[in-house]
Design a protein around this motif. Structure first.
Motif, PDB file in Angstrom:
ATOM      1  N   SER A 196      27.315  16.436 106.192  1.00 46.91           N
ATOM      2  CA  SER A 196      25.947  16.207 106.651  1.00 46.91           C
ATOM      3  C   SER A 196      25.726  16.709 108.072  1.00 46.91           C
ATOM      4  CB  SER A 196      25.602  14.721 106.551  1.00 46.91           C
ATOM      5  OG  SER A 196      25.635  14.290 105.201  1.00 46.91           O
ATOM      6  N   VAL A 197      26.773  16.720 108.890  1.00 44.13           N
ATOM      7  CA  VAL A 197      26.660  17.307 110.223  1.00 44.13           C
ATOM      8  C   VAL A 197      26.190  18.753 110.102  1.00 44.13           C
ATOM      9  CG1 VAL A 197      27.999  18.153 112.199  1.00 44.13           C
ATOM     10  CG2 VAL A 197      28.311  15.805 111.399  1.00 44.13           C
ATOM     11  N   GLY A 198      26.824  19.504 109.203  1.00 38.31           N
ATOM     12  CA  GLY A 198      26.441  20.896 109.002  1.00 38.31           C
ATOM     13  C   GLY A 198      25.076  21.043 108.376  1.00 38.31           C
ATOM     14  N   VAL A 199      24.795  20.244 107.347  1.00 38.16           N
ATOM     15  CA  VAL A 199      23.524  20.383 106.615  1.00 38.16           C
ATOM     16  C   VAL A 199      22.333  20.112 107.518  1.00 38.16           C
ATOM     17  CG1 VAL A 199      22.087  19.397 104.789  1.00 38.16           C
ATOM     18  CG2 VAL A 199      24.483  19.902 104.339  1.00 38.16           C
ATOM     19  N   TYR A 200      22.361  18.980 108.221  1.00 36.57           N
ATOM     20  CA  TYR A 200      21.165  18.595 108.976  1.00 36.57           C
ATOM     21  C   TYR A 200      21.065  19.301 110.324  1.00 36.57           C
ATOM     22  CZ  TYR A 200      19.833  15.359 105.399  1.00 36.57           C
ATOM     23  OH  TYR A 200      19.420  14.836 104.204  1.00 36.57           O
ATOM     24  N   GLY A 201      22.202  19.710 110.874  1.00 36.16           N
ATOM     25  CA  GLY A 201      22.111  20.586 112.040  1.00 36.16           C
ATOM     26  C   GLY A 201      21.402  21.877 111.674  1.00 36.16           C
ATOM     27  N   PHE A 202      21.682  22.358 110.483  1.00 39.34           N
ATOM     28  CA  PHE A 202      21.054  23.584 109.973  1.00 39.34           C
ATOM     29  C   PHE A 202      19.581  23.357 109.638  1.00 39.34           C
ATOM     30  CE2 PHE A 202      19.950  26.227 106.282  1.00 39.34           C
ATOM     31  CZ  PHE A 202      20.261  27.492 106.750  1.00 39.34           C
ATOM     32  N   VAL A 203      19.288  22.288 108.902  1.00 41.13           N
ATOM     33  CA  VAL A 203      17.923  22.038 108.433  1.00 41.13           C
ATOM     34  C   VAL A 203      16.947  21.877 109.603  1.00 41.13           C
ATOM     35  CG1 VAL A 203      16.467  20.307 107.298  1.00 41.13           C
ATOM     36  CG2 VAL A 203      18.587  21.041 106.215  1.00 41.13           C
ATOM     37  N   ILE A 204      17.332  21.067 110.579  1.00 40.55           N
ATOM     38  CA  ILE A 204      16.417  20.748 111.676  1.00 40.55           C
ATOM     39  C   ILE A 204      16.197  21.940 112.595  1.00 40.55           C
ATOM     40  CG2 ILE A 204      16.075  19.274 113.703  1.00 40.55           C
ATOM     41  CD1 ILE A 204      15.724  17.806 111.046  1.00 40.55           C
TER      42      ILE A 204
ATOM     43  N   LEU B 249      17.042  25.362 112.028  1.00 43.98           N
ATOM     44  CA  LEU B 249      16.975  26.724 111.491  1.00 43.98           C
ATOM     45  C   LEU B 249      15.804  27.536 112.047  1.00 43.98           C
ATOM     46  CD1 LEU B 249      17.893  28.979 109.565  1.00 43.98           C
ATOM     47  CD2 LEU B 249      16.554  27.852 107.761  1.00 43.98           C
ATOM     48  N   PRO B 250      14.565  27.032 112.039  1.00 46.48           N
ATOM     49  CA  PRO B 250      13.466  27.850 112.578  1.00 46.48           C
ATOM     50  C   PRO B 250      13.680  28.242 114.042  1.00 46.48           C
ATOM     51  CG  PRO B 250      12.595  26.017 111.295  1.00 46.48           C
ATOM     52  CD  PRO B 250      14.066  25.760 111.468  1.00 46.48           C
ATOM     53  N   SER B 251      14.178  27.297 114.851  1.00 48.34           N
ATOM     54  CA  SER B 251      14.419  27.598 116.266  1.00 48.34           C
ATOM     55  C   SER B 251      15.499  28.655 116.425  1.00 48.34           C
ATOM     56  CB  SER B 251      14.836  26.323 117.011  1.00 48.34           C
ATOM     57  OG  SER B 251      13.805  25.367 116.974  1.00 48.34           O
ATOM     58  N   MET B 252      16.536  28.594 115.589  1.00 51.11           N
ATOM     59  CA  MET B 252      17.615  29.577 115.661  1.00 51.11           C
ATOM     60  C   MET B 252      17.115  30.960 115.260  1.00 51.11           C
ATOM     61  SD  MET B 252      21.065  27.687 114.342  1.00 51.11           S
ATOM     62  CE  MET B 252      20.811  26.028 113.823  1.00 51.11           C
ATOM     63  N   LEU B 253      16.291  31.007 114.224  1.00 42.91           N
ATOM     64  CA  LEU B 253      15.743  32.295 113.803  1.00 42.91           C
ATOM     65  C   LEU B 253      14.832  32.873 114.875  1.00 42.91           C
ATOM     66  CD1 LEU B 253      14.865  31.556 110.048  1.00 42.91           C
ATOM     67  CD2 LEU B 253      16.726  32.986 110.917  1.00 42.91           C
ATOM     68  N   LYS B 254      14.022  32.039 115.498  1.00 42.52           N
ATOM     69  CA  LYS B 254      13.122  32.498 116.540  1.00 42.52           C
ATOM     70  C   LYS B 254      13.899  33.023 117.734  1.00 42.52           C
ATOM     71  CE  LYS B 254       9.105  33.010 118.551  1.00 42.52           C
ATOM     72  NZ  LYS B 254       8.194  34.086 118.118  1.00 42.52           N
ATOM     73  N   ALA B 255      14.992  32.320 118.092  1.00 42.66           N
ATOM     74  CA  ALA B 255      15.783  32.726 119.253  1.00 42.66           C
ATOM     75  C   ALA B 255      16.599  33.981 118.985  1.00 42.66           C
ATOM     76  CB  ALA B 255      16.705  31.584 119.679  1.00 42.66           C
TER      77      ALA B 255
ATOM     78  N   SER C 171      24.080  13.128 109.621  1.00 41.69           N
ATOM     79  CA  SER C 171      22.843  13.893 109.798  1.00 41.69           C
ATOM     80  C   SER C 171      22.294  13.706 111.211  1.00 41.69           C
ATOM     81  CB  SER C 171      21.804  13.466 108.765  1.00 41.69           C
ATOM     82  OG  SER C 171      21.340  12.152 109.004  1.00 41.69           O
ATOM     83  N   PHE C 172      22.422  12.487 111.751  1.00 39.24           N
ATOM     84  CA  PHE C 172      21.991  12.260 113.136  1.00 39.24           C
ATOM     85  C   PHE C 172      22.859  13.042 114.111  1.00 39.24           C
ATOM     86  CE2 PHE C 172      22.938   9.979 117.077  1.00 39.24           C
ATOM     87  CZ  PHE C 172      21.694  10.063 117.694  1.00 39.24           C
ATOM     88  N   VAL C 173      24.169  12.963 113.913  1.00 41.56           N
ATOM     89  CA  VAL C 173      25.095  13.666 114.807  1.00 41.56           C
ATOM     90  C   VAL C 173      24.839  15.171 114.763  1.00 41.56           C
ATOM     91  CG1 VAL C 173      27.524  14.236 115.208  1.00 41.56           C
ATOM     92  CG2 VAL C 173      26.867  11.884 114.680  1.00 41.56           C
ATOM     93  N   GLY C 174      24.668  15.719 113.553  1.00 44.65           N
ATOM     94  CA  GLY C 174      24.418  17.144 113.433  1.00 44.65           C
ATOM     95  C   GLY C 174      23.132  17.562 114.111  1.00 44.65           C
TER      96      GLY C 174
END
Length: 214
Positions: free
Chosen positions: A37-45, A47-53, A165-168
């Protein structure tokens, strides 16, 4: 109903939730799901910011690109679950996907900002493979523990996933802010998914069940 009763007779009896929560499998899967869940929710939350950057893309294009990993996930969840049911095997349809996701994140880390589209392709792979094992994973739990404790075990494992999910979400955002980029975040999520895959491999057996006619 008779078939379900026959399946229950194959399980080793577990007296109560306290006994179930102390079993090595439940403890391992709780830690495994936390890392996953660390990986999943770090990615989900993020992803748009990473793509923009990562590139000079418009907010509209970022929105469209953000759908790519979830389209891959929808297909892989169906395919993975189908073949898991057909073979009666759960474990071998969980850890390989998580390992591929870890490798994809690590590849994104190595690429940095040198190739936007190749990096995006790796993110699609990572997103798709992180979601693919959900069906086999939760079926595995229900097929390993008797029904008097299976619900509580699933709840405990889900609670650990919620903490992950919180930690991620928190640490991916923190790393992005501290480093000014996404490279460290990709490495962090890669390590979390690798740990999840390795923990899955430590579990003995693979919850084989007779393959149904599909």
């Amino acid at each position: 109903e008779r078939k379900l009763e026959d399946e229950q007779r194959q399980f080793k009896p577990v007296r109560d939730y306290a006994a179930a929560f102390r079993t090595p499998m439940v403890i391992t899967l709780a830690i495994q799901y936390f890392c996953w869940s660390v990986g999943v929710y770090g990615f989900v939350i993020w992803l748009p910011s990473m793509l923009k950057a990562a590139g000079e893309t418009s907010i509209v294009l970022v929105g469209w690109l953000s759908a790519g990993p979830y389209l891959a996930a929808a297909a892989l969840m169906i395919i993975g679950s189908y073949f898991s049911d057909a073979s009666g095997n759960r474990k071998n349809f969980v850890w390989p996907f998580l390992l591929i996701g870890a490798v994809a994140f690590y590849g994104s880390y190595l690429l940095g900002t040198s190739s936007f589209w190749l990096g995006y392709g790796l993110l699609v792979v990572a997103g798709g493979t992180m979601y693919a094992p959900y069906g086999p994973f939760f079926a595995w739990i229900a097929e390993t523990l008797p029904r008097n404790v299976a619900g509580g075990a699933i709840a405990l494992i889900n609670c650990c996933g919620a903490l992950g999910s919180f930690v991620g979400s928190y640490f991916v955002g923190w790393l992005n802010g501290v480093t000014g980029g996404s490279d460290a975040s990709y490495l962090f999520m890669a390590v979390a998914l690798l740990a999840s895959a390795l923990l899955t491999l430590t579990l003995r057996g693979h919850a084989d069940t007779p393959a149904p006619a599909l």
